[in-house]
Design a protein around this motif. Sequence first.
Motif, PDB file in Angstrom:
ATOM      1  N   ASN A  43     -17.543  -3.211   4.339  1.00  0.00           N
ATOM      2  CA  ASN A  43     -16.206  -3.675   4.721  1.00  0.00           C
ATOM      3  C   ASN A  43     -16.163  -4.149   6.172  1.00  0.00           C
ATOM      4  O   ASN A  43     -15.556  -5.179   6.480  1.00  0.00           O
ATOM      5  N   ARG A  44     -16.785  -3.406   7.079  1.00  0.00           N
ATOM      6  CA  ARG A  44     -16.742  -3.773   8.495  1.00  0.00           C
ATOM      7  C   ARG A  44     -17.406  -5.127   8.736  1.00  0.00           C
ATOM      8  O   ARG A  44     -16.979  -5.901   9.608  1.00  0.00           O
ATOM      9  N   TRP A  74      -7.626  -3.288   1.163  1.00  0.00           N
ATOM     10  CA  TRP A  74      -7.318  -3.444   2.579  1.00  0.00           C
ATOM     11  C   TRP A  74      -5.807  -3.432   2.780  1.00  0.00           C
ATOM     12  O   TRP A  74      -5.086  -4.195   2.110  1.00  0.00           O
ATOM     13  N   ASP A  82     -10.355   3.425   8.252  1.00  0.00           N
ATOM     14  CA  ASP A  82     -11.519   3.903   9.006  1.00  0.00           C
ATOM     15  C   ASP A  82     -12.564   4.535   8.102  1.00  0.00           C
ATOM     16  O   ASP A  82     -13.777   4.332   8.285  1.00  0.00           O
ATOM     17  N   ALA A  85     -14.860   1.859   6.329  1.00  0.00           N
ATOM     18  CA  ALA A  85     -15.532   0.806   7.092  1.00  0.00           C
ATOM     19  C   ALA A  85     -16.969   0.599   6.664  1.00  0.00           C
ATOM     20  O   ALA A  85     -17.464  -0.539   6.638  1.00  0.00           O
ATOM     21  N   ASP A  86     -17.678   1.669   6.318  1.00  0.00           N
ATOM     22  CA  ASP A  86     -19.085   1.569   5.938  1.00  0.00           C
ATOM     23  C   ASP A  86     -19.306   1.582   4.433  1.00  0.00           C
ATOM     24  O   ASP A  86     -20.444   1.638   3.970  1.00  0.00           O
TER      25      ASP A  86
END
Length: 234
Positions: A43-44, A74, A82, A85-86
């Motif tokens: 995602n990041r 999202w 947060d 994110a990974d």
Amino acid sequence: MAQIPAGLYLPFFQANPGKSRDAEISAPTQVGAFRLDVEPIANRQFLAFVRERPEWRKSQVKPLFADHRYLAKWPSDLQVPDEAADEPVTNVSWFAAQAYCEARGLQLPTSEQFEYALADQGRDQAEVAQRSLDWFGSPNPTQLPAIGRGKPNGFGVRDLVGLVWEWTLDANSFISRPELRDPSGKDSAAFCGNGATGVRDAADYPASMRYALRASLKAAYALDNVGFRCAGEP
């Protein structure tokens, strides 16, 4: 990215399916060397892409290029939770995935490249098959594991199975149709399971599932369990 060396690959489909006496058994084909992302895109990483390319933000993407589920997890255009994110990015269409790869000077891997990397020159294939079956038998989790936790294969590539399904460049080119059988047969498409006809090993359920999923996708679909990674020249 992992450097995938050239080598031989045994295709899933027979070269010329037909009646058993006429069928041609697949011969190994040569796959050229290529590079492949070690892990699915997170995602990041996709967030950094849409910051630079506003046309791929969830509020601005054209319906032609992504359906209503695009980046559904999202909260907003430039916001990723947060804790996610990974995680591998999902709810991205083929068009969005290919645009991301092209922005890096790459493209989505072909199905042959994906399957060749997964075949891993024959290493640990029983384990890969069992991991696939365990994955198929489990419900989709509400939160996906982070990328980078899977065991790398012999090429150094992780999570080709067991985390998310993945787009390929030619995802929708393998479609179950009467022509996969003997086209001269009067009952070419007359029974359930014809999608398995013409394959090298009808008992290879994990491979059948991968090809069946690809055949079911349309390029604008943005599904909860489909992500992607990129490939490029060596």
